[in-house]
Design an enzyme around this catalytic site. Structure first.
Site, PDB file in Angstrom:
ATOM      1  N   ASP A   1       0.842  -1.182   0.000  1.00 14.95           N
ATOM      2  CA  ASP A   1       0.000   0.000   0.000  1.00 14.95           C
ATOM      3  C   ASP A   1       0.886   1.244   0.000  1.00 14.95           C
ATOM      4  O   ASP A   1       1.719   1.414  -0.873  1.00 14.95           O
ATOM      5  CB  ASP A   1      -0.956  -0.083   1.206  1.00 14.95           C
ATOM      6  CG  ASP A   1      -2.020   0.992   1.221  1.00 14.95           C
ATOM      7  OD1 ASP A   1      -2.991   0.870   0.452  1.00 14.95           O
ATOM      8  OD2 ASP A   1      -1.880   1.959   1.997  1.00 14.95           O
TER       9      ASP A   1
ATOM     10  N   HIS B   1      -7.199  -6.771   0.707  1.00 11.80           N
ATOM     11  CA  HIS B   1      -6.132  -5.787   0.527  1.00 11.80           C
ATOM     12  C   HIS B   1      -5.014  -5.931   1.551  1.00 11.80           C
ATOM     13  O   HIS B   1      -3.850  -5.679   1.235  1.00 11.80           O
ATOM     14  CB  HIS B   1      -6.737  -4.379   0.612  1.00 11.80           C
ATOM     15  CG  HIS B   1      -5.742  -3.284   0.410  1.00 11.80           C
ATOM     16  ND1 HIS B   1      -5.100  -3.083  -0.799  1.00 11.80           N
ATOM     17  CD2 HIS B   1      -5.272  -2.319   1.261  1.00 11.80           C
ATOM     18  CE1 HIS B   1      -4.283  -2.042  -0.691  1.00 11.80           C
ATOM     19  NE2 HIS B   1      -4.365  -1.564   0.548  1.00 11.80           N
TER      20      HIS B   1
END
Length: 296
Positions: free
Chosen positions: A108, A274
């Site tokens: 991320d 995620h």
């Protein structure tokens, strides 16, 4: 705080000009730098770091302003929180620990710092693994309705000071819980202990401001830096591994996307949400460990 997450790791606090970086270091062997994402801290690596430390010297910092790292407030151009500045922090941290060259694994926001490290300081990075990320320029080009509805914080946090900060202040615990649930497929991927650490950090207004500034930079100065590099033909020279969520079945896939930015790219999809390092650590390690052993 360290003991239950990173047994045997040493805690370091490294002062770097206007920032102070908190990092935990353990293991032995070639150095590997682990860079976490939003809305987490270095604790995001707690399922992977002890396993990687069997083969490598693992360095797991909190990014500037996140967790227990500190830095200045925002500035009009967002230079204090752009990826170039955050990448410079990591160079300073690793040099302070005695490492001039190292592998980088980023998830991320940390992956965006990681590829900026590769572009700005290619001599320092031996290999780079990017989890769940494509370049910021490409992300904005491909963003559509589905992305905006799922990842609305990209747009919210890019708003001028201090609208996002005021909105987060209303109920930070609820916002954090909602964000983490929205990021996983397995509801229990984030352990209660890790969740408590994320809440401890997110409760501080300075941490929330740093996160927002990170996203403001992604909509402004980071884009400028990416475009300048791409136009100038600057590429990632080290080996690059890309891991992405299997549910992201858009075409082209991330390997093809990154091939426009890097010379040597490999990768695979992993069936998870995620928060890959917490939700599918075994699958990530099965891909990541051989890559690092070949190239770190």
């Amino acid at each position: 705080m360290s003991a239950p997450f990173f047994p045997g790791f040493a805690v370091h606090r490294v002062e770097l000009g206007d920032a102070k970086i908190h990092a935990e270091v353990g293991g032995s062997g070639p150095p590997v730098l682990l860079l976490h994402g939003y809305p987490q801290t270095h604790v995001a690596w707690h399922r992977l770091a002890p396993l990687l430390a069997r083969h490598f010297t693992v360095v797991a910092p909190d990014l500037r302003g996140y967790g227990d790292s500190t830095g200045p407030g925002g500035d009009p151009l967002h230079l204090h929180h752009c990826k170039r500045t955050l990448a410079g922090d990591q160079i300073g941290l690793m040099r302070a620990l005695g490492f001039e060259r190292f592998a980088v694994v980023g998830h991320d926001r940390g992956a965006r710092v990681g590829y900026r490290l590769c572009l700005d300081r290619p001599q320092a990075v031996s290999a780079f693994a990017s989890l769940t990320v494509v370049p910021t320029e490409v992300m904005w080009q491909r963003a559509g309705m589905a992305f905006g509805l799922k990842a609305f914080h990209w747009y919210l946090f890019a708003q001028p000071f201090d609208l996002p900060e005021r909105m987060l202040r209303a109920d930070p615990a609820y916002f954090l819980d909602w964000s983490l649930r929205n990021a996983v497929q397995k509801f229990d991927a984030v352990t209660p202990e890790a969740l408590a650490e994320y809440h401890r950090a997110f409760a501080r207004e300075s941490v929330r401001h740093a996160m927002v500034e990170d996203y403001r930079a992604a909509a402004t100065i980071d884009l400028q830096h990416d475009r300048e590099d791409f136009a100038g033909g600057r590429r990632i020279a080290c080996p690059l591994q890309v891991l992405w969520c299997a549910s992201n079945n858009a075409s082209p896939d991330p390997v093809e996307i990154w091939s426009a930015w890097a010379d040597r790219v490999e990768g695979a999809a992993i069936d998870c949400g995620h928060l890959m390092a917490e939700e599918a650590p075994d699958e990530v390690l099965a891909r990541l460990l051989p890559f690092l052993q070949r190239h770190a």
